[in-house]
Each structure stands twice: as C-alpha cells, then as structure tokens.
Write a protein that holds these residues in place. Sequence first.
Motif, short mmCIF file in Angstrom:
data_model
loop_
_atom_site.label_atom_id
_atom_site.label_comp_id
_atom_site.label_asym_id
_atom_site.label_seq_id
_atom_site.Cartn_x
_atom_site.Cartn_y
_atom_site.Cartn_z
N VAL A 116 40.60 21.00 28.50
CA VAL A 116 40.90 21.73 29.73
C VAL A 116 40.92 23.23 29.44
N GLY A 117 40.91 23.99 30.51
CA GLY A 117 41.13 25.43 30.40
C GLY A 117 39.91 26.26 30.07
N LEU A 118 40.15 27.56 29.87
CA LEU A 118 39.09 28.53 29.60
C LEU A 118 38.30 28.19 28.34
N PHE A 119 39.01 27.74 27.31
CA PHE A 119 38.37 27.47 26.02
C PHE A 119 38.15 25.98 25.78
N GLN A 120 38.44 25.16 26.82
CA GLN A 120 38.31 23.71 26.70
C GLN A 120 39.04 23.19 25.46
N GLN A 121 40.30 23.61 25.37
CA GLN A 121 41.15 23.17 24.27
C GLN A 121 41.74 21.80 24.59
N ARG A 122 41.97 21.01 23.57
CA ARG A 122 42.40 19.62 23.76
C ARG A 122 43.86 19.43 23.34
N PRO A 123 44.69 18.93 24.23
CA PRO A 123 46.08 18.63 23.86
C PRO A 123 46.17 17.68 22.66
N SER A 124 45.23 16.75 22.58
CA SER A 124 45.26 15.76 21.49
C SER A 124 44.97 16.38 20.14
N GLN A 125 44.45 17.60 20.12
CA GLN A 125 44.16 18.28 18.86
C GLN A 125 45.18 19.38 18.55
N GLY A 126 46.30 19.36 19.30
CA GLY A 126 47.41 20.24 18.98
C GLY A 126 47.37 21.62 19.60
N TRP A 127 46.53 21.82 20.61
CA TRP A 127 46.46 23.14 21.24
C TRP A 127 47.63 23.40 22.19
N GLY A 128 48.33 22.35 22.60
CA GLY A 128 49.45 22.49 23.54
C GLY A 128 49.36 21.45 24.62
N THR A 133 44.61 31.92 25.56
CA THR A 133 43.96 33.00 24.83
C THR A 133 44.71 33.31 23.54
N ASN A 134 46.03 33.34 23.60
CA ASN A 134 46.80 33.58 22.39
C ASN A 134 46.59 32.48 21.35
N LYS A 135 46.49 31.24 21.80
CA LYS A 135 46.24 30.13 20.88
C LYS A 135 44.87 30.27 20.24
N PHE A 136 43.89 30.72 21.01
CA PHE A 136 42.56 30.94 20.45
C PHE A 136 42.61 32.01 19.36
N TYR A 137 43.28 33.12 19.66
CA TYR A 137 43.38 34.20 18.67
C TYR A 137 44.20 33.76 17.45
N ASP A 138 45.21 32.92 17.67
CA ASP A 138 45.99 32.41 16.54
C ASP A 138 45.08 31.69 15.55
N ALA A 139 44.14 30.92 16.09
CA ALA A 139 43.20 30.18 15.23
C ALA A 139 42.15 31.12 14.65
N LEU A 140 41.72 32.09 15.44
CA LEU A 140 40.66 33.00 14.99
C LEU A 140 41.10 33.83 13.80
N VAL A 141 42.29 34.39 13.85
CA VAL A 141 42.73 35.30 12.79
C VAL A 141 42.97 34.57 11.46
N LYS A 142 43.00 33.25 11.51
CA LYS A 142 43.15 32.47 10.28
C LYS A 142 41.82 32.31 9.54
N VAL A 143 40.73 32.66 10.24
CA VAL A 143 39.40 32.56 9.63
C VAL A 143 39.15 33.84 8.83
N ASP A 144 39.17 33.75 7.54
CA ASP A 144 39.03 34.93 6.68
C ASP A 144 37.66 35.58 6.88
N GLY A 145 37.68 36.89 7.21
CA GLY A 145 36.42 37.63 7.37
C GLY A 145 35.70 37.37 8.68
N TYR A 146 36.41 36.88 9.70
CA TYR A 146 35.73 36.54 10.96
C TYR A 146 35.03 37.74 11.60
N GLU A 147 35.54 38.97 11.34
CA GLU A 147 34.94 40.16 11.95
C GLU A 147 33.48 40.34 11.55
#
Length: 296
Positions: free
Chosen positions: A116-128, A140-154
């Motif tokens: 569901v939602g803007l990013f099609q995040q799944r409750p069953s995968q722990g997004w909320g 959006t905050n949950k997306f960024y929480d996951a993004l910043v964990k990716v080393d060198g994403y920039e």
Amino acid sequence: MPTTKRGGVVLSEQRPPSRTRKLVTRLVLLLFVAGLAVAGVVGARGLVTNFGSPRCQATAAGASVDFDPSQTAYAATIEAVAEKRGLPARAATIAIATAIQESKLRNLKYGDRDSVGLFQQRPSQGWGTVDQILDPVYATNKFYDALVKVDGYEHMRITEIAQEVQKSAYPEAYADHETEGRLLASTLSGHSPEGMGCRLDDATSGDPAALKSALSKELGVKATVSGRTLTVAAVSQRAAWSAGAYAVAKASVHGATSVQVGTREWTRTRNSSGWEWHDAKKQRGTANTVTVTFAP
C-alpha cells in the motif's frame, strides 16, 4: 460578340475558365484549407493550455516534467522530509523516482499482495501497519530510514538502490523515472528557483493554518499567519525558494492564491502563465522572505 457553336450568345459566366484562373482558384482553396488546419492546431493547444486539466510543472536545466496537482503535492512531501532530515538532494531524487515507479505518486490503498501507499510498502515485511504506511510522512521517513542504511547510496545507480531498499523484481524500471525525480527534487528543494509552477482552478477557500502546520511537520520550517497571509523568514535564499516551491506545489491542497519569494511571485491562474513566476507588485521583506496569500 462571342457565340456558341450553335450561334448563340456566350455570357461571361458561361465561358470555360482559363488555366490561370484555375490555378488561382486552387491556390486560394489550398490556403483556406491550410488556414483551417493551423487554426485547429492553435485552437487545440489553447484548449489544452486554458481548459485542460490542472497541472503542475517542474523546470530545471532547460527540461520540464509535469504532473497533476495531487502527484506534485506528494512529491513536495517526499522532498520536504528529506530537507528536514538534512539529507542530500540525491536522496529526494531517489525517493521521488521510486514513488513514481511504485505508485505513480499516488497514495494507493491497494497493491501487489499487501502493498500500500506511495512506496507500495508491505506491512508483512515490517514497514508498519496499513494506517501508518498510508500516512505519506510516515511512509517517506521509513523509506529514508532504509535508504541511509545503504552504504554509498549517493553514488550508486538507482537500479541498485531499488534492489537494496525496495527488493524490487524489476529494478531496471526505476531508471525510467530518474530524470523526473531529479527535476522535481531540484525545483522543490530550491536549487532551481522559479522552477515550480501550477496551473490551477480558482480556489474556493484557503487554510493558512493548515499550510503553517504542514511546513513545520514536513519541511521543518516555521511560519507566521496574519489573516489570510502566511510569512516565512527563511535562513537562506535557497531555503526561501524551497518553502516557496513547497507552497506552490501544495496550493491545490491549502487554497493559496499567490506565493512571493523576494521580488518574484507566482499567481494562481488557469492558463499556462500559472507555470511561470513574474515580478511582484511590491517588495515584502527581504530576498529570503516568503509570503503566501489565500482565498477567503
């Protein structure tokens, strides 16, 4: 006096037309048809420009992309949250491109399996929970929480990031929307002043208090309200253009009728001039002052 083969009188209108006259007649007809075609094209463009559905346009580095006001408002939320968190511009580009691919910038209540939602995040995968994910700021905050964990994403390709964050089965599809994400992020972040414009219907009502609350919650910017006017004293010119672009992108939501940044102003209108900024009639504050007026 000219006669027919039978000796009768031949009137001028009965004479066969000369070759020159035929050519002139054909030329006139061709010009007439061409004129109708041009008028049709111009008329069609006029209908699209002045009577087509409301649209918002982001322009940067000589390129433009347009979306409907609802999509643009969600893009503004995504960029604003990145700005509030102090994330680099690349983060907003990635997030907006992802939302375009996943939901076409719609806050969908359905999707593949339980997405569901803007990013099609799944409750069953722990997004909320579903309700949490359907809150654009939370999602959006949950997306960024996951993004910043990716080393060198920039510095990574967006297809690689999509695989890391979204676990997408079709990561290459994200690359199709990277330019759109970059243009929206650049204009909404204030890096491309005067880049955000919206062609909108007249506002039936305005809510400056709601925009004040949204600016604080999403962008982290304080504003003051006096009557039908909201004012932001930004810390820099880029921050002013960011707040101004945000206000334009959210004008369809909050009923803003004009947004002024320094000496430049966007005015709500139905025609294509709504995509442009013009000289303000009067100076209000400094170059870093944002002034938003609202419908009654």
